[in-house]
Design a protein around this motif. Structure first.
Motif, PDB file in Angstrom:
ATOM      1  N   PHE A   1      55.343  70.161 -31.258  1.00  0.00           N
ATOM      2  CA  PHE A   1      55.756  69.106 -30.341  1.00  0.00           C
ATOM      3  C   PHE A   1      55.484  67.730 -30.937  1.00  0.00           C
ATOM      4  O   PHE A   1      54.406  67.486 -31.472  1.00  0.00           O
ATOM      5  CB  PHE A   1      55.024  69.250 -29.003  1.00  0.00           C
ATOM      6  N   PRO A   2      56.446  66.830 -30.844  1.00  0.00           N
ATOM      7  CA  PRO A   2      56.283  65.499 -31.454  1.00  0.00           C
ATOM      8  C   PRO A   2      55.320  64.606 -30.680  1.00  0.00           C
ATOM      9  O   PRO A   2      55.171  64.743 -29.468  1.00  0.00           O
ATOM     10  CB  PRO A   2      57.703  64.929 -31.412  1.00  0.00           C
ATOM     11  N   GLY A   3      54.690  63.704 -31.406  1.00  0.00           N
ATOM     12  CA  GLY A   3      53.849  62.692 -30.756  1.00  0.00           C
ATOM     13  C   GLY A   3      52.586  63.262 -30.155  1.00  0.00           C
ATOM     14  O   GLY A   3      52.177  64.381 -30.444  1.00  0.00           O
ATOM     15  N   ASN A   4      51.978  62.470 -29.313  1.00  0.00           N
ATOM     16  CA  ASN A   4      50.711  62.854 -28.685  1.00  0.00           C
ATOM     17  C   ASN A   4      50.877  63.117 -27.194  1.00  0.00           C
ATOM     18  O   ASN A   4      49.955  62.912 -26.420  1.00  0.00           O
ATOM     19  CB  ASN A   4      49.674  61.743 -28.898  1.00  0.00           C
ATOM     20  N   ARG A   5      52.044  63.568 -26.800  1.00  0.00           N
ATOM     21  CA  ARG A   5      52.332  63.703 -25.370  1.00  0.00           C
ATOM     22  C   ARG A   5      51.485  64.772 -24.684  1.00  0.00           C
ATOM     23  O   ARG A   5      51.424  64.832 -23.459  1.00  0.00           O
ATOM     24  CB  ARG A   5      53.826  63.932 -25.143  1.00  0.00           C
ATOM     25  N   PHE A   6      50.831  65.648 -25.460  1.00  0.00           N
ATOM     26  CA  PHE A   6      50.078  66.730 -24.839  1.00  0.00           C
ATOM     27  C   PHE A   6      48.570  66.543 -24.916  1.00  0.00           C
ATOM     28  O   PHE A   6      47.821  67.478 -24.662  1.00  0.00           O
ATOM     29  CB  PHE A   6      50.504  68.075 -25.433  1.00  0.00           C
ATOM     30  N   ASN A   7      48.119  65.351 -25.254  1.00  0.00           N
ATOM     31  CA  ASN A   7      46.670  65.097 -25.323  1.00  0.00           C
ATOM     32  C   ASN A   7      45.988  65.351 -23.981  1.00  0.00           C
ATOM     33  O   ASN A   7      44.931  65.960 -23.913  1.00  0.00           O
ATOM     34  CB  ASN A   7      46.382  63.671 -25.791  1.00  0.00           C
ATOM     35  N   LYS A   8      46.596  64.889 -22.908  1.00  0.00           N
ATOM     36  CA  LYS A   8      46.022  65.065 -21.562  1.00  0.00           C
ATOM     37  C   LYS A   8      46.014  66.547 -21.174  1.00  0.00           C
ATOM     38  O   LYS A   8      45.029  67.050 -20.631  1.00  0.00           O
ATOM     39  CB  LYS A   8      46.816  64.237 -20.549  1.00  0.00           C
ATOM     40  N   LEU A   9      47.102  67.238 -21.460  1.00  0.00           N
ATOM     41  CA  LEU A   9      47.172  68.670 -21.157  1.00  0.00           C
ATOM     42  C   LEU A   9      46.088  69.420 -21.925  1.00  0.00           C
ATOM     43  O   LEU A   9      45.391  70.275 -21.360  1.00  0.00           O
ATOM     44  CB  LEU A   9      48.550  69.228 -21.512  1.00  0.00           C
ATOM     45  N   PHE A  10      45.925  69.099 -23.199  1.00  0.00           N
ATOM     46  CA  PHE A  10      44.910  69.758 -24.014  1.00  0.00           C
ATOM     47  C   PHE A  10      43.512  69.486 -23.454  1.00  0.00           C
ATOM     48  O   PHE A  10      42.695  70.400 -23.334  1.00  0.00           O
ATOM     49  CB  PHE A  10      44.997  69.283 -25.465  1.00  0.00           C
ATOM     50  N   ALA A  11      43.249  68.236 -23.075  1.00  0.00           N
ATOM     51  CA  ALA A  11      41.941  67.876 -22.518  1.00  0.00           C
ATOM     52  C   ALA A  11      41.683  68.629 -21.216  1.00  0.00           C
ATOM     53  O   ALA A  11      40.576  69.135 -20.987  1.00  0.00           O
ATOM     54  CB  ALA A  11      41.862  66.366 -22.291  1.00  0.00           C
ATOM     55  N   ASP A  12      42.698  68.736 -20.369  1.00  0.00           N
ATOM     56  CA  ASP A  12      42.545  69.465 -19.104  1.00  0.00           C
ATOM     57  C   ASP A  12      42.330  70.962 -19.355  1.00  0.00           C
ATOM     58  O   ASP A  12      41.533  71.604 -18.667  1.00  0.00           O
ATOM     59  CB  ASP A  12      43.764  69.251 -18.202  1.00  0.00           C
ATOM     60  N   PHE A  13      43.050  71.522 -20.322  1.00  0.00           N
ATOM     61  CA  PHE A  13      42.871  72.928 -20.672  1.00  0.00           C
ATOM     62  C   PHE A  13      41.436  73.165 -21.131  1.00  0.00           C
ATOM     63  O   PHE A  13      40.799  74.133 -20.710  1.00  0.00           O
ATOM     64  CB  PHE A  13      43.857  73.340 -21.773  1.00  0.00           C
ATOM     65  N   GLN A  14      40.941  72.284 -21.983  1.00  0.00           N
ATOM     66  CA  GLN A  14      39.572  72.402 -22.479  1.00  0.00           C
ATOM     67  C   GLN A  14      38.575  72.388 -21.317  1.00  0.00           C
ATOM     68  O   GLN A  14      37.693  73.235 -21.237  1.00  0.00           O
ATOM     69  CB  GLN A  14      39.244  71.245 -23.440  1.00  0.00           C
ATOM     70  N   GLU A  15      38.740  71.422 -20.438  1.00  0.00           N
ATOM     71  CA  GLU A  15      37.780  71.226 -19.344  1.00  0.00           C
ATOM     72  C   GLU A  15      37.838  72.337 -18.304  1.00  0.00           C
ATOM     73  O   GLU A  15      36.807  72.805 -17.819  1.00  0.00           O
ATOM     74  CB  GLU A  15      38.057  69.873 -18.675  1.00  0.00           C
ATOM     75  N   ARG A  16      39.054  72.792 -17.963  1.00  0.00           N
ATOM     76  CA  ARG A  16      39.213  73.709 -16.835  1.00  0.00           C
ATOM     77  C   ARG A  16      39.235  75.185 -17.226  1.00  0.00           C
ATOM     78  O   ARG A  16      38.929  76.048 -16.393  1.00  0.00           O
ATOM     79  CB  ARG A  16      40.492  73.352 -16.080  1.00  0.00           C
ATOM     80  N   ILE A  17      39.595  75.486 -18.481  1.00  0.00           N
ATOM     81  CA  ILE A  17      39.723  76.880 -18.902  1.00  0.00           C
ATOM     82  C   ILE A  17      38.756  77.210 -20.044  1.00  0.00           C
ATOM     83  O   ILE A  17      37.924  78.107 -19.939  1.00  0.00           O
ATOM     84  CB  ILE A  17      41.172  77.195 -19.364  1.00  0.00           C
ATOM     85  N   TYR A  18      38.874  76.477 -21.135  1.00  0.00           N
ATOM     86  CA  TYR A  18      38.176  76.839 -22.370  1.00  0.00           C
ATOM     87  C   TYR A  18      36.661  76.653 -22.279  1.00  0.00           C
ATOM     88  O   TYR A  18      35.904  77.584 -22.549  1.00  0.00           O
ATOM     89  CB  TYR A  18      38.749  76.031 -23.533  1.00  0.00           C
ATOM     90  N   LEU A  19      36.199  75.464 -21.920  1.00  0.00           N
ATOM     91  CA  LEU A  19      34.758  75.203 -21.920  1.00  0.00           C
ATOM     92  C   LEU A  19      33.982  76.052 -20.916  1.00  0.00           C
ATOM     93  O   LEU A  19      32.891  76.534 -21.238  1.00  0.00           O
ATOM     94  CB  LEU A  19      34.488  73.711 -21.717  1.00  0.00           C
ATOM     95  N   PRO A  20      34.518  76.309 -19.703  1.00  0.00           N
ATOM     96  CA  PRO A  20      33.801  77.238 -18.813  1.00  0.00           C
ATOM     97  C   PRO A  20      33.674  78.643 -19.429  1.00  0.00           C
ATOM     98  O   PRO A  20      32.653  79.303 -19.280  1.00  0.00           O
ATOM     99  CB  PRO A  20      34.664  77.270 -17.546  1.00  0.00           C
ATOM    100  N   PHE A  21      34.716  79.064 -20.157  1.00  0.00           N
ATOM    101  CA  PHE A  21      34.649  80.370 -20.817  1.00  0.00           C
ATOM    102  C   PHE A  21      33.628  80.356 -21.952  1.00  0.00           C
ATOM    103  O   PHE A  21      32.855  81.299 -22.107  1.00  0.00           O
ATOM    104  CB  PHE A  21      36.031  80.775 -21.340  1.00  0.00           C
ATOM    105  N   VAL A  22      33.597  79.279 -22.721  1.00  0.00           N
ATOM    106  CA  VAL A  22      32.607  79.144 -23.801  1.00  0.00           C
ATOM    107  C   VAL A  22      31.195  79.260 -23.229  1.00  0.00           C
ATOM    108  O   VAL A  22      30.325  79.927 -23.801  1.00  0.00           O
ATOM    109  CB  VAL A  22      32.780  77.813 -24.565  1.00  0.00           C
ATOM    110  N   GLU A  23      30.979  78.641 -22.078  1.00  0.00           N
ATOM    111  CA  GLU A  23      29.652  78.692 -21.452  1.00  0.00           C
ATOM    112  C   GLU A  23      29.294  80.111 -21.030  1.00  0.00           C
ATOM    113  O   GLU A  23      28.157  80.558 -21.189  1.00  0.00           O
ATOM    114  CB  GLU A  23      29.599  77.734 -20.250  1.00  0.00           C
TER     115      GLU A  23
END
Length: 200
Positions: A122-144
């Motif tokens: 995907f071009p540009g940085n249009r998914f920075n917010k989506l990636f940050a939300d994925f990290q916060e809501r899905i990935y980091l709780p699983f890491v914990e």
């Protein structure tokens, strides 16, 4: 014939959006980033103008598809995030729910694969917010959960391995049209028993 009410128009709009999203996910699995609005219209059995009315270009459509998939993913794993039991049981439950959702809902698989690929198509940085939300809501709780439940020395690495395994299993099922249904329980048991024996 009387004009439609606002509620009727909203219901039609919601139905059309769902139809377009489902078709977009199917076309994306076939063509990847090369998909076009016309392809989606054909798959959805809608006029090109109808799809174009909702989405002016494929980037807008894919962005909505991925955001919608994030909400679906969060709903799927919420019971594991909020449930009772130790972190190991929660992590296993999380992985099971996520794998089931990936198999049932192509948009969730597309989200996980896209995140794993770091949005490189995907071009540009249009998914920075989506990636940050994925990290916060899905990935980091699983890491914990992995950190506490398995006692992993490098929980991010272990979580990545689990996510990669789930994406890979789903990809095999989707792209190789496996004749037998994936045994979610067996796959998750294998992944976690392998990880736990390595951590000891």
């Amino acid at each position: 014939m009387s004009p439609r009410t606002k509620e009727q128009n909203d219901a039609i709009r919601e139905m059309r959006m769902s139809q377009i999203m489902q078709a977009a996910a199917e076309v994306y699995l076939e063509k990847g980033i090369q998909l076009e609005i016309r392809d989606v219209a054909v798959k959805a059995e809608l006029g090109y103008g109808t799809v174009y009315h909702y989405y002016k270009n494929k980037n807008m459509l894919l962005e909505d598809l991925l955001w919608d998939a994030l909400y679906r993913t969060e709903s799927a794993v919420l019971p594991a995030l909020t449930g009772d039991g130790g972190n190991l049981l929660k992590a296993e439950s999380f992985a099971r729910q996520l794998l089931r959702k990936c198999i049932q809902d192509p948009s969730v698989f597309i989200l996980l694969k896209t995140v794993a690929d770091n949005f490189h198509q995907f071009p540009g940085n249009r998914f920075n917010k989506l990636f940050a939300d994925f990290q916060e809501r899905i990935y980091l709780p699983f890491v914990e959960m992995v950190r506490e439940g398995i006692g992993s020395k490098s929980p991010e690495k272990t979580a990545n391995l689990i996510f990669g395994s789930l994406v890979g299993c789903t990809a095999l099922n989707i792209h190789h049209k496996m004749h037998s249904e994936i045994d979610v329980e067996d796959i998750v048991d294998m992944i976690f028993s392998g990880i736990q024996s390595k951590e000891k």
